[in-house]
Design a protein around this motif. Structure first.
Motif, short mmCIF file in Angstrom:
data_model
loop_
_atom_site.label_atom_id
_atom_site.label_comp_id
_atom_site.label_asym_id
_atom_site.label_seq_id
_atom_site.Cartn_x
_atom_site.Cartn_y
_atom_site.Cartn_z
N TRP A 1 -3.12 22.70 -3.81
CA TRP A 1 -4.49 22.20 -3.92
C TRP A 1 -4.90 21.53 -2.62
N ALA A 2 -4.01 20.66 -2.09
CA ALA A 2 -4.31 19.97 -0.84
C ALA A 2 -4.49 20.96 0.31
N GLY B 1 0.82 -1.20 0.00
CA GLY B 1 0.00 0.00 0.00
C GLY B 1 0.86 1.26 0.00
N ARG B 2 2.14 1.08 -0.11
CA ARG B 2 3.08 2.21 -0.09
C ARG B 2 3.76 2.32 -1.45
N SER C 1 -4.43 16.34 3.57
CA SER C 1 -3.02 16.04 3.35
C SER C 1 -2.77 15.79 1.86
N LEU C 2 -1.53 15.97 1.45
CA LEU C 2 -1.16 15.71 0.06
C LEU C 2 -1.42 14.24 -0.29
N ASN C 3 -1.11 13.35 0.64
CA ASN C 3 -1.36 11.93 0.43
C ASN C 3 -2.85 11.67 0.20
N HIS C 4 -3.70 12.27 1.01
CA HIS C 4 -5.15 12.10 0.89
C HIS C 4 -5.64 12.58 -0.47
N LEU C 5 -5.17 13.73 -0.89
CA LEU C 5 -5.57 14.29 -2.18
C LEU C 5 -5.16 13.36 -3.33
N ILE C 6 -3.91 12.89 -3.31
CA ILE C 6 -3.43 12.02 -4.39
C ILE C 6 -4.20 10.70 -4.41
N VAL C 7 -4.46 10.13 -3.25
CA VAL C 7 -5.25 8.88 -3.19
C VAL C 7 -6.65 9.11 -3.76
N ASN C 8 -7.27 10.26 -3.45
CA ASN C 8 -8.59 10.56 -4.01
C ASN C 8 -8.54 10.68 -5.53
N CYS C 9 -7.51 11.35 -6.05
CA CYS C 9 -7.37 11.48 -7.50
C CYS C 9 -7.17 10.12 -8.16
N LEU C 10 -6.32 9.29 -7.55
CA LEU C 10 -6.09 7.95 -8.10
C LEU C 10 -7.35 7.09 -8.02
N SER C 11 -8.10 7.23 -6.94
CA SER C 11 -9.36 6.48 -6.80
C SER C 11 -10.35 6.87 -7.89
N HIS C 12 -10.43 8.16 -8.15
CA HIS C 12 -11.32 8.64 -9.21
C HIS C 12 -10.89 8.08 -10.57
N ALA C 13 -9.60 8.15 -10.85
CA ALA C 13 -9.08 7.65 -12.13
C ALA C 13 -9.33 6.15 -12.27
N LEU C 14 -9.13 5.40 -11.19
CA LEU C 14 -9.37 3.96 -11.24
C LEU C 14 -10.86 3.67 -11.45
N GLY C 15 -11.72 4.43 -10.81
CA GLY C 15 -13.16 4.26 -11.02
C GLY C 15 -13.55 4.54 -12.45
N ALA C 16 -12.98 5.59 -13.03
CA ALA C 16 -13.26 5.92 -14.44
C ALA C 16 -12.75 4.81 -15.34
N PHE C 17 -11.57 4.29 -15.03
CA PHE C 17 -10.98 3.21 -15.82
C PHE C 17 -11.86 1.95 -15.74
N ASN C 18 -12.26 1.58 -14.54
CA ASN C 18 -13.10 0.39 -14.37
C ASN C 18 -14.46 0.57 -15.03
N SER D 1 -14.20 18.33 -4.48
CA SER D 1 -15.41 17.56 -4.76
C SER D 1 -15.91 17.82 -6.17
N THR D 2 -15.82 19.06 -6.65
CA THR D 2 -16.25 19.38 -8.00
C THR D 2 -15.32 18.73 -9.01
N ALA D 3 -14.03 18.81 -8.75
CA ALA D 3 -13.05 18.23 -9.68
C ALA D 3 -13.22 16.72 -9.79
N LEU D 4 -13.48 16.06 -8.67
CA LEU D 4 -13.60 14.61 -8.70
C LEU D 4 -14.90 14.13 -9.33
N LYS D 5 -15.89 15.03 -9.43
CA LYS D 5 -17.16 14.66 -10.06
C LYS D 5 -17.20 15.06 -11.52
N ALA D 6 -16.08 15.54 -12.04
CA ALA D 6 -16.04 16.02 -13.43
C ALA D 6 -16.50 14.91 -14.38
#
Length: 162
Positions: free
Chosen positions: A92-93, A75-76, A99-116, A148-153
């Motif tokens: 942005w964070a 997970g690291r 935290s920067l980590n939290h923001l990056i994990v949210n962005c990656l989660s969104h990208a993975l959701g879009a990919f799936n 929240s707006t960016a992640l719902k794009a």
């Protein structure tokens, strides 16, 4: 080689206007089979793998090895990025009070959701719809960013660049 050792995924969907099951093999990206049931799609994929391996052997082509399952993820991840991107994500964070980590994990989660969600379409990178505007040595942004707006794009797209 045992064809069942390969990474076979079967999913139900509508393909060319018909509801059926699609079987794909990760190690053979061009191998796709369709059938009326999960079991039939899987069996067709196994048969196609065996046939493909036989053809590869006849033609002295290298046969892709089955992927090994790696269940030892920590997970690291160590990530390197341009300094300007690091600055932009840090700001942005800070603006979002996370935290920067939290923001990056949210962005990656969104990208993975879009990919799936798109399954089988190329990955589209996602970042906030922020356009950096250089002013001397500092960088200003053309608008406030709301996570929240960016992640719902609706249309993920890469809009970062300096």
């Amino acid at each position: 080689m045992d064809a069942q050792n390969y990474s076979i995924t079967v999913r139900k969907g509508v393909f060319e206007g018909e509801e059926c099951f699609e079987a794909r093999v990760r190690e053979f990206p061009d191998l796709t089979e369709y059938a009326d049931s999960y079991e039939e799609a899987y069996a067709l994929a196994v048969d196609s793998i065996e046939t493909t391996i036989a053809i590869f052997k006849e033609k002295n082509k290298q046969i892709p090895a089955p992927m090994e399952v790696a269940d030892d993820f920590s997970g690291r991840v160590t990530l390197r990025m341009p300094k300007s991107m690091h600055r932009a994500y840090s700001q942005w964070a800070e603006d979002e009070d996370v935290s920067l980590n939290h923001l990056i994990v949210n962005c990656l989660s969104h990208a993975l959701g879009a990919f799936n969600h798109k399954q089988a379409t190329p990955y589209q990178a996602f970042a906030a719809k922020v356009v950096p505007i250089e002013k001397g040595r500092s960088i200003a942004y053309n608008r406030q960013v709301d996570l929240s707006t960016a992640l719902k794009a609706a249309e993920p797209e890469l809009c970062y660049g300096i």
